[in-house]
Design a protein around this motif. Structure first.
Motif, PDB file in Angstrom:
ATOM      1  N   ALA A  32      76.877  28.599  51.446  1.00  0.00           N
ATOM      2  CA  ALA A  32      78.106  28.185  51.947  1.00  0.00           C
ATOM      3  C   ALA A  32      79.454  28.631  51.466  1.00  0.00           C
ATOM      4  CB  ALA A  32      77.942  26.612  51.536  1.00  0.00           C
ATOM      5  N   THR A  33      80.347  28.518  52.271  1.00  0.00           N
ATOM      6  CA  THR A  33      81.850  29.004  52.193  1.00  0.00           C
ATOM      7  C   THR A  33      82.847  27.977  52.629  1.00  0.00           C
ATOM      8  OG1 THR A  33      81.857  30.239  54.009  1.00  0.00           O
ATOM      9  CG2 THR A  33      81.275  31.474  52.399  1.00  0.00           C
ATOM     10  N   THR A  34      82.356  27.122  53.521  1.00  0.00           N
ATOM     11  CA  THR A  34      83.208  25.850  53.849  1.00  0.00           C
ATOM     12  C   THR A  34      83.138  24.620  53.193  1.00  0.00           C
ATOM     13  OG1 THR A  34      83.278  27.090  56.261  1.00  0.00           O
ATOM     14  CG2 THR A  34      83.699  24.851  56.210  1.00  0.00           C
ATOM     15  N   PRO A  35      83.887  24.053  52.818  1.00  0.00           N
ATOM     16  CA  PRO A  35      83.933  22.708  52.202  1.00  0.00           C
ATOM     17  C   PRO A  35      83.189  21.786  52.945  1.00  0.00           C
ATOM     18  CG  PRO A  35      86.114  23.538  51.797  1.00  0.00           C
ATOM     19  CD  PRO A  35      85.540  24.412  52.895  1.00  0.00           C
ATOM     20  N   ILE A  36      82.560  20.580  52.279  1.00  0.00           N
ATOM     21  CA  ILE A  36      82.186  19.390  53.112  1.00  0.00           C
ATOM     22  C   ILE A  36      83.162  18.410  53.084  1.00  0.00           C
ATOM     23  CG2 ILE A  36      79.697  19.893  53.098  1.00  0.00           C
ATOM     24  CD1 ILE A  36      79.679  17.826  50.592  1.00  0.00           C
ATOM     25  N   LYS A  37      83.248  17.499  54.001  1.00  0.00           N
ATOM     26  CA  LYS A  37      84.245  16.359  53.948  1.00  0.00           C
ATOM     27  C   LYS A  37      83.717  15.382  53.393  1.00  0.00           C
ATOM     28  CE  LYS A  37      86.925  13.577  57.128  1.00  0.00           C
ATOM     29  NZ  LYS A  37      88.143  13.493  56.306  1.00  0.00           N
TER      30      LYS A  37
ATOM     31  N   ALA B 215      77.613  16.572  42.010  1.00  0.00           N
ATOM     32  CA  ALA B 215      77.354  17.694  42.909  1.00  0.00           C
ATOM     33  C   ALA B 215      75.970  17.521  43.590  1.00  0.00           C
ATOM     34  CB  ALA B 215      77.278  19.098  42.500  1.00  0.00           C
ATOM     35  N   VAL B 216      75.978  18.151  44.642  1.00  0.00           N
ATOM     36  CA  VAL B 216      74.699  17.971  45.639  1.00  0.00           C
ATOM     37  C   VAL B 216      74.327  19.480  46.005  1.00  0.00           C
ATOM     38  CG1 VAL B 216      75.893  17.819  47.889  1.00  0.00           C
ATOM     39  CG2 VAL B 216      73.545  17.174  47.594  1.00  0.00           C
ATOM     40  N   GLU B 217      73.132  19.679  45.858  1.00  0.00           N
ATOM     41  CA  GLU B 217      72.665  21.070  46.213  1.00  0.00           C
ATOM     42  C   GLU B 217      71.781  20.937  47.540  1.00  0.00           C
ATOM     43  OE1 GLU B 217      70.793  24.289  43.366  1.00  0.00           O
ATOM     44  OE2 GLU B 217      69.347  23.124  44.197  1.00  0.00           O
ATOM     45  N   CYS B 218      72.199  21.734  48.319  1.00  0.00           N
ATOM     46  CA  CYS B 218      71.222  21.759  49.737  1.00  0.00           C
ATOM     47  C   CYS B 218      70.153  22.049  49.540  1.00  0.00           C
ATOM     48  CB  CYS B 218      72.229  22.330  50.756  1.00  0.00           C
ATOM     49  SG  CYS B 218      71.499  22.485  52.503  1.00  0.00           S
ATOM     50  N   ILE B 219      68.968  21.563  50.252  1.00  0.00           N
ATOM     51  CA  ILE B 219      67.703  22.066  50.071  1.00  0.00           C
ATOM     52  C   ILE B 219      67.247  23.113  51.032  1.00  0.00           C
ATOM     53  CG2 ILE B 219      66.652  19.543  49.682  1.00  0.00           C
ATOM     54  CD1 ILE B 219      65.771  19.253  52.525  1.00  0.00           C
ATOM     55  N   ALA B 220      68.147  23.648  51.753  1.00  0.00           N
ATOM     56  CA  ALA B 220      67.775  24.762  52.683  1.00  0.00           C
ATOM     57  C   ALA B 220      67.924  26.025  52.022  1.00  0.00           C
ATOM     58  CB  ALA B 220      68.778  24.625  54.153  1.00  0.00           C
ATOM     59  N   HIS B 221      69.395  26.319  51.497  1.00  0.00           N
ATOM     60  CA  HIS B 221      69.551  27.362  50.801  1.00  0.00           C
ATOM     61  C   HIS B 221      70.317  27.315  49.629  1.00  0.00           C
ATOM     62  CE1 HIS B 221      69.899  27.893  55.272  1.00  0.00           C
ATOM     63  NE2 HIS B 221      68.804  28.686  55.013  1.00  0.00           N
TER      64      HIS B 221
ATOM     65  N   CYS C 137      75.134  19.712  56.151  1.00  0.00           N
ATOM     66  CA  CYS C 137      75.481  20.944  55.376  1.00  0.00           C
ATOM     67  C   CYS C 137      76.614  21.730  56.202  1.00  0.00           C
ATOM     68  CB  CYS C 137      74.510  21.819  54.887  1.00  0.00           C
ATOM     69  SG  CYS C 137      74.967  23.146  53.614  1.00  0.00           S
ATOM     70  N   SER C 138      77.669  22.060  55.442  1.00  0.00           N
ATOM     71  CA  SER C 138      78.543  23.063  56.389  1.00  0.00           C
ATOM     72  C   SER C 138      77.949  24.523  56.457  1.00  0.00           C
ATOM     73  CB  SER C 138      79.848  23.367  55.324  1.00  0.00           C
ATOM     74  OG  SER C 138      79.669  24.051  54.072  1.00  0.00           O
ATOM     75  N   HIS C 139      76.880  24.827  55.839  1.00  0.00           N
ATOM     76  CA  HIS C 139      76.275  26.111  56.101  1.00  0.00           C
ATOM     77  C   HIS C 139      75.166  26.121  57.268  1.00  0.00           C
ATOM     78  CE1 HIS C 139      73.238  29.447  54.797  1.00  0.00           C
ATOM     79  NE2 HIS C 139      74.345  30.028  54.711  1.00  0.00           N
ATOM     80  N   GLY C 140      74.576  25.030  57.861  1.00  0.00           N
ATOM     81  CA  GLY C 140      73.624  24.840  58.504  1.00  0.00           C
ATOM     82  C   GLY C 140      73.249  23.786  58.965  1.00  0.00           C
ATOM     83  N   GLU C 141      71.865  23.474  59.630  1.00  0.00           N
ATOM     84  CA  GLU C 141      71.439  22.204  60.151  1.00  0.00           C
ATOM     85  C   GLU C 141      70.763  21.761  59.038  1.00  0.00           C
ATOM     86  OE1 GLU C 141      71.751  20.985  63.418  1.00  0.00           O
ATOM     87  OE2 GLU C 141      73.604  22.463  63.519  1.00  0.00           O
ATOM     88  N   SER C 142      71.072  21.173  57.990  1.00  0.00           N
ATOM     89  CA  SER C 142      70.438  20.585  57.011  1.00  0.00           C
ATOM     90  C   SER C 142      71.239  19.328  56.420  1.00  0.00           C
ATOM     91  CB  SER C 142      70.249  21.546  55.747  1.00  0.00           C
ATOM     92  OG  SER C 142      69.398  20.980  54.725  1.00  0.00           O
ATOM     93  N   SER C 143      70.363  18.333  56.000  1.00  0.00           N
ATOM     94  CA  SER C 143      70.882  16.951  55.705  1.00  0.00           C
ATOM     95  C   SER C 143      71.206  16.927  54.223  1.00  0.00           C
ATOM     96  CB  SER C 143      69.989  15.939  55.833  1.00  0.00           C
ATOM     97  OG  SER C 143      70.226  14.764  55.714  1.00  0.00           O
ATOM     98  N   LEU C 144      72.442  16.874  53.692  1.00  0.00           N
ATOM     99  CA  LEU C 144      72.846  16.853  52.241  1.00  0.00           C
ATOM    100  C   LEU C 144      72.031  15.539  51.644  1.00  0.00           C
ATOM    101  CD1 LEU C 144      76.476  18.232  52.491  1.00  0.00           C
ATOM    102  CD2 LEU C 144      74.194  19.238  51.779  1.00  0.00           C
ATOM    103  N   SER C 145      71.804  14.653  52.490  1.00  0.00           N
ATOM    104  CA  SER C 145      71.152  13.221  51.578  1.00  0.00           C
ATOM    105  C   SER C 145      69.884  13.412  51.284  1.00  0.00           C
ATOM    106  CB  SER C 145      71.332  12.156  52.842  1.00  0.00           C
ATOM    107  OG  SER C 145      70.482  12.544  53.989  1.00  0.00           O
TER     108      SER C 145
END
Ligand code: FES
Length: 109
Positions: free
Chosen positions: A87-92, A65-71, A48-56
């Motif tokens: 998050a404010t930064t896109p993911i690649k 879309a995918v929603e990060c489980i962290a925040h 995730c571009s916001h922190g140490e979390s796995s988007l998978s």
């Protein structure tokens, strides 16, 4: 948008990623998340571009879309853009092609 991909890398089989879920794969020095949305496959960097979390491990949503489980930040799997904070930064994201049962990702695009 025209994609110019010179190298497609096989990342997994279509059967490896159940519908409405994501899976993490290590390939060619990349840690990727591959998502299955109703039989359409998407790939992004797994972190995730916001922190140490796995988007998978995130929640895959029917609007691609995918929603990060962290925040709970949301990202478009088509463009990588942020759809919901914090998050404010896109993911690649990477172009994906399915060839038979193989999911191919254009890592150098
Ligand atoms: S680490 Fe993903 S939203 Fe915070």
């Amino acid at each position: 948008m025209t994609e110019t991909v010179t190298t497609w890398t096989r990342v997994c089989s279509t059967d490896d990623v159940p519908d409405a879920e994501g899976r993490r794969f290590e390939v060619s020095g990349h840690t990727l998340a591959v998502f299955n949305v109703d039989g359409e496959y998407f790939a992004s960097d797994d972190m995730c571009s916001h922190g140490e979390s796995s988007l998978s491990e995130g929640y895959v949503e029917p609007d691609c879309a995918v929603e990060c489980i962290a925040h709970m930040a949301r990202f478009s799997l088509r463009t990588g853009e942020v759809l919901a904070p914090p998050a404010t930064t896109p993911i690649k994201v990477y172009p994906v092609r399915v060839d038979g049962a193989d999911v191919l990702v254009g890592l150098d695009a």
